[in-house]
Motif scaffolding. Structure first.
Motif, PDB file in Angstrom:
ATOM      1  N   GLY A 302      27.388  30.812  17.032  1.00 34.39           N
ATOM      2  CA  GLY A 302      27.428  29.533  17.725  1.00 34.39           C
ATOM      3  C   GLY A 302      28.423  29.523  18.867  1.00 34.39           C
ATOM      4  N   GLY A 303      28.344  28.457  19.658  1.00 39.57           N
ATOM      5  CA  GLY A 303      29.243  28.282  20.792  1.00 39.57           C
ATOM      6  C   GLY A 303      28.804  27.088  21.609  1.00 39.57           C
ATOM      7  N   THR A 304      29.404  26.914  22.759  1.00 40.73           N
ATOM      8  CA  THR A 304      29.076  25.759  23.595  1.00 40.73           C
ATOM      9  C   THR A 304      27.694  25.865  24.220  1.00 40.73           C
ATOM     10  N   ASP A 305      27.073  27.038  24.169  1.00 43.26           N
ATOM     11  CA  ASP A 305      25.694  27.189  24.649  1.00 43.26           C
ATOM     12  C   ASP A 305      24.676  26.897  23.556  1.00 43.26           C
ATOM     13  N   GLY A 306      25.164  26.619  22.332  1.00 37.75           N
ATOM     14  CA  GLY A 306      24.262  26.385  21.223  1.00 37.75           C
ATOM     15  C   GLY A 306      24.284  27.530  20.233  1.00 37.75           C
ATOM     16  N   GLY A 307      23.440  27.433  19.201  1.00 44.04           N
ATOM     17  CA  GLY A 307      23.456  28.423  18.145  1.00 44.04           C
ATOM     18  C   GLY A 307      22.159  29.194  18.031  1.00 44.04           C
ATOM     19  N   ALA A 308      22.269  30.412  17.482  1.00 51.02           N
ATOM     20  CA  ALA A 308      21.116  31.261  17.261  1.00 51.02           C
ATOM     21  C   ALA A 308      21.299  31.982  15.944  1.00 51.02           C
ATOM     22  N   ALA A 309      20.197  32.446  15.363  1.00 52.06           N
ATOM     23  CA  ALA A 309      20.270  33.152  14.090  1.00 52.06           C
ATOM     24  C   ALA A 309      19.319  34.336  14.085  1.00 52.06           C
ATOM     25  N   PHE A 310      19.680  35.343  13.282  1.00 56.95           N
ATOM     26  CA  PHE A 310      18.949  36.599  13.251  1.00 56.95           C
ATOM     27  C   PHE A 310      18.867  37.110  11.818  1.00 56.95           C
ATOM     28  N   ASP A 311      17.891  37.950  11.580  1.00 50.73           N
ATOM     29  CA  ASP A 311      17.789  38.630  10.295  1.00 50.73           C
ATOM     30  C   ASP A 311      18.808  39.761  10.266  1.00 50.73           C
ATOM     31  N   LEU A 312      19.627  39.795   9.230  1.00 49.99           N
ATOM     32  CA  LEU A 312      20.690  40.789   9.139  1.00 49.99           C
ATOM     33  C   LEU A 312      20.162  42.214   9.199  1.00 49.99           C
ATOM     34  N   ASN A 313      19.059  42.472   8.552  1.00 52.61           N
ATOM     35  CA  ASN A 313      18.572  43.847   8.435  1.00 52.61           C
ATOM     36  C   ASN A 313      17.738  44.316   9.621  1.00 52.61           C
ATOM     37  N   THR A 314      17.007  43.386  10.261  1.00 52.04           N
ATOM     38  CA  THR A 314      16.101  43.800  11.341  1.00 52.04           C
ATOM     39  C   THR A 314      16.504  43.302  12.724  1.00 52.04           C
ATOM     40  N   GLY A 315      17.323  42.257  12.786  1.00 48.50           N
ATOM     41  CA  GLY A 315      17.676  41.667  14.073  1.00 48.50           C
ATOM     42  C   GLY A 315      16.644  40.676  14.585  1.00 48.50           C
ATOM     43  N   ALA A 316      15.596  40.441  13.811  1.00 51.13           N
ATOM     44  CA  ALA A 316      14.559  39.495  14.241  1.00 51.13           C
ATOM     45  C   ALA A 316      15.157  38.097  14.407  1.00 51.13           C
ATOM     46  N   GLU A 317      14.765  37.402  15.482  1.00 50.45           N
ATOM     47  CA  GLU A 317      15.295  36.063  15.731  1.00 50.45           C
ATOM     48  C   GLU A 317      14.745  35.064  14.713  1.00 50.45           C
ATOM     49  N   ARG A 318      15.623  34.277  14.152  1.00 45.32           N
ATOM     50  CA  ARG A 318      15.207  33.219  13.225  1.00 45.32           C
ATOM     51  C   ARG A 318      15.182  31.872  13.939  1.00 45.32           C
ATOM     52  N   TRP A 319      16.113  31.635  14.825  1.00 41.56           N
ATOM     53  CA  TRP A 319      16.034  30.496  15.743  1.00 41.56           C
ATOM     54  C   TRP A 319      16.954  30.753  16.925  1.00 41.56           C
ATOM     55  N   LYS A 320      16.738  30.010  17.971  1.00 39.91           N
ATOM     56  CA  LYS A 320      17.536  30.172  19.183  1.00 39.91           C
ATOM     57  C   LYS A 320      17.859  28.794  19.746  1.00 39.91           C
ATOM     58  N   PRO A 321      18.835  28.692  20.639  1.00 44.08           N
ATOM     59  CA  PRO A 321      19.237  27.381  21.170  1.00 44.08           C
ATOM     60  C   PRO A 321      18.096  26.676  21.891  1.00 44.08           C
ATOM     61  N   LYS A 322      18.062  25.380  21.715  1.00 37.01           N
ATOM     62  CA  LYS A 322      17.084  24.548  22.413  1.00 37.01           C
ATOM     63  C   LYS A 322      17.819  23.438  23.146  1.00 37.01           C
ATOM     64  N   VAL A 323      17.313  23.081  24.312  1.00 43.67           N
ATOM     65  CA  VAL A 323      17.874  21.963  25.042  1.00 43.67           C
ATOM     66  C   VAL A 323      17.293  20.695  24.419  1.00 43.67           C
ATOM     67  N   ALA A 324      18.118  20.003  23.638  1.00 38.16           N
ATOM     68  CA  ALA A 324      17.644  18.828  22.918  1.00 38.16           C
ATOM     69  C   ALA A 324      17.720  17.590  23.803  1.00 38.16           C
ATOM     70  N   THR A 325      16.763  16.696  23.647  1.00 33.26           N
ATOM     71  CA  THR A 325      16.750  15.464  24.443  1.00 33.26           C
ATOM     72  C   THR A 325      17.915  14.557  24.093  1.00 33.26           C
ATOM     73  N   ASP A 326      18.442  14.696  22.873  1.00 35.68           N
ATOM     74  CA  ASP A 326      19.568  13.848  22.478  1.00 35.68           C
ATOM     75  C   ASP A 326      20.912  14.481  22.824  1.00 35.68           C
ATOM     76  N   GLY A 327      20.890  15.625  23.495  1.00 37.80           N
ATOM     77  CA  GLY A 327      22.134  16.277  23.904  1.00 37.80           C
ATOM     78  C   GLY A 327      22.856  16.989  22.785  1.00 37.80           C
ATOM     79  N   CYS A 328      22.197  17.185  21.647  1.00 42.73           N
ATOM     80  CA  CYS A 328      22.834  17.838  20.500  1.00 42.73           C
ATOM     81  C   CYS A 328      22.700  19.364  20.591  1.00 42.73           C
ATOM     82  N   TYR A 329      23.687  20.053  20.076  1.00 42.16           N
ATOM     83  CA  TYR A 329      23.600  21.506  19.970  1.00 42.16           C
ATOM     84  C   TYR A 329      24.461  21.973  18.794  1.00 42.16           C
ATOM     85  N   ASP A 330      24.152  23.170  18.284  1.00 40.66           N
ATOM     86  CA  ASP A 330      24.900  23.744  17.177  1.00 40.66           C
ATOM     87  C   ASP A 330      26.183  24.376  17.712  1.00 40.66           C
ATOM     88  N   LYS A 331      27.317  23.756  17.392  1.00 35.80           N
ATOM     89  CA  LYS A 331      28.598  24.262  17.888  1.00 35.80           C
ATOM     90  C   LYS A 331      29.022  25.530  17.153  1.00 35.80           C
TER      91      LYS A 331
END
Length: 585
Positions: A302-331
């Protein structure tokens, strides 16, 4: 936050290999402690059942001790040691000796802006970030998770499960010392873990595995840029995650972006995968990360650009930052036995923080709790149970980041209780710039264990303190109380079953101790007593305990720095080590 400048040079010849001979007056030849079956340490050693501590990092008890008349001050522990954190990532307040106050959040941010210059002017003093000694199935601490009442040691539901036992001889010897790497600028070196074979420590452009007993170099994982964040947690098969810069600094790019995520296999000494990620709707620019954690097989950054997640073993993306209409992000995220997030919404002038328990595979929220209005920063102390720290209305007044703890039901998002933590009484801290950064406190037995601020002892000179606890269901203080003893101060480093492992910072003429505090009776058992020889003592007390990473398992203790800067010509540098180990025999 912008990362500090990183040195273009590699570690000195030999890196952090075989034990080094310390300077004249040092420890002499490094000892080789007898090998033994590895056990759970904190900060990156799998334990069962995995739970969160807070050590959140060792952060509380000021390590400074009072000195008798005529005794010259020593570095570290509050004497003659700078008390101002001077680096953005380590803007967590330090506790000066004798109960000195910490910096305010505003001051931390201002200091962060001038960190590089300040550290250079500061003459190469290293500020260390505590490492939490947690454990984990991906957790750095071994919290038993047994429900406790408000009767402290009288509660029949607590007891047992501890794996660390006192040896026949608790007197420790120096195991090995790793030399400080030669750097030309401020360099981040946080991250240390223990496997069944290796002590693993971040170096300059590399992660290095060392023999746990001898300190000889086993393997090295080279990095294309300097590490900027390390997970406190490990999987059961010794895998963990890091964030690092995209390249080494150049004249054109003095501060490379921290936009690379990688997974490490600490058993084989391999970088399993590394990658960057772009925002779902934010263009092709890789996003930057401030911190990283691990829960199960989910790597979350996480960070000020938002949050992302990956599979530990493969590196596959589980989610990535989105520009939310409510201005929310994962710190930022808290990991370990569960996954939780601090989600920031609203405007800069009027932020709204939301704490969510997440499905670690999909990122879907399982529950949500809105923090009180006006809370700008929050830190996740533990994910199971879910405990959050915050400075509500900047009322702590000491920059610790803590005025209150929030115990939350992760399944419903309901607030179970709020625990007021008077900054004048309790010593712990959380860095406002990072979500998973709390130090010198742990969670276990349905209790929050906190060190008190140091105060005068019963002797003629020297300060002391205690470890106390609060019930996480009622919010009430329990009858738990462990006294550090005259001229010692203590703080928790991790849970060991239902027991609390704590480090005792020593007075000017003693070595430090590791003790086990029985979760039921609060009786203390000494597991290790470090040497009191002057040269060894000076090396041990050279670490700033509000930041140092301390690992302990199976009669071995490791203490390490998480920051290095350009050395000076002063003799203080001769007594500093990247890491120092002790072992009972």
């Amino acid at each position: 936050m912008t990362q500090p400048p990183q040195p273009p040079n590699e570690p000195p010849q030999g890196g952090f290999g075989a034990p080094q001979t310390p300077p004249a007056g040092g420890f002499g030849a490094p000892q080789t402690p007898p090998a033994g079956p590895p056990q759970q340490p904190g900060y990156g050693y799998p334990q069962a059942p995995p739970q969160q501590p807070g050590y959140g990092y060792p952060s509380g008890p000021p390590a400074g001790q009072g000195l008798p008349p005529g005794q010259p001050p020593q570095q570290g522990y509050g004497y003659g040691y700078p008390t101002a954190p001077m680096q953005p990532q380590y803007a967590s307040p330090q506790q000066g000796g004798n109960g000195g106050k910490k910096f305010s959040t505003q001051t931390q941010i201002i200091v962060a802006a001038v960190v590089a210059v300040a550290l250079i002017v500061g003459g190469g003093i290293f500020l260390v970030s505590g490492g939490d000694d947690k454990k984990g199935d991906t957790s750095q601490s071994d919290s038993g998770g047994t429900t406790g009442g408000d009767k402290g040691g009288e509660d029949q539901g607590i007891g047992g499960g501890g794996k660390e036992k006192a040896p026949a001889n608790t007197k420790a010897t120096v195991g090995f010392q790793l030399p400080q790497p030669k750097v030309t600028d401020v360099t981040k070196l946080d991250g240390s873990w223990l496997t069944d074979k290796a002590y693993v420590k971040t170096g300059v452009y590399e992660i290095v595995g060392y023999d746990k007993a001898k300190g000889t170099r086993l393997w090295s994982i080279p990095l294309q840029g300097q590490l900027c964040a390390a997970s406190r947690h490990m999987s059961k098969d010794y895998k963990t995650a890091i964030a690092f810069e995209a390249s080494k600094p150049t004249k054109e790019q003095k501060y490379p972006q921290c936009n690379q995520i990688g997974a490490l296999d600490l058993n084989t000494g391999k970088l399993m995968w590394s990658k960057s990620v772009t925002a779902a709707t934010g263009g092709d620019e890789p996003i930057r990360f401030d911190e990283i954690t691990l829960s199960g097989t989910t790597v979350a950054a996480g960070g000020t650009d938002g949050g992302a997640a990956f599979d530990l073993n493969t590196g596959a993306e589980r989610w990535k930052p989105k520009v939310a209409t409510d201005g929310c992000y994962d710190k930022g995220y808290g990991g370990g036995d569960a996954l939780a997030v601090v989600r920031k919404c609203g405007t800069y002038e009027s932020p709204q923080l939301v704490i969510q328990a997440l499905n670690p595979t999909t990122g879907a929220p399982l529950s949500s709790y809105k923090m009180p209005p006006g809370v700008e920063y929050a830190s996740i102390v533990s994910t199971k149970p879910l405990v959050v720290a915050a400075d509500v209305g900047d009322t702590a007044g000491d920059g610790s980041g803590i005025s209150d703890f929030f115990s939350i039901d992760a399944s419903t998002g309901k607030l179970l209780t709020k625990i007021a933590a008077d900054a004048e009484k309790y010593a712990a801290s959380c860095r406002s710039t990072e979500v998973e950064s709390c130090q010198q406190l742990v969670v276990g037995n349905n209790r929050l264990y906190l060190p008190t601020e140091e105060h005068e002892g019963t002797g003629d000179y020297g300060n002391t303190n205690e470890i106390v606890s609060f019930d996480l269901t009622t919010g009430k203080p329990t009858s738990d109380k462990a006294d550090a003893g005259d001229r010692y101060t203590m703080f928790p480093i991790r849970m060991d079953g239902s027991n609390i492992l704590a480090y005792k910072a020593p007075p000017y003429d003693k070595g430090g101790q590791i003790v086990s505090i029985d979760g039921a009776t609060f009786k203390q058992t000494v597991l290790m007593e470090n040497p009191s020889d002057e040269s060894v003592r000076e090396a041990e007390t050279s670490y700033s305990l509000d930041y140092a990473e301390i690992l302990f398992a199976d009669g071995r203790m490791y203490i390490s720095e998480v920051m290095a800067s350009k050395p000076t010509t002063t003799t203080l540098d001769d007594k500093r080590y990247l890491a120092l180990s002790f072992a009972t025999g």
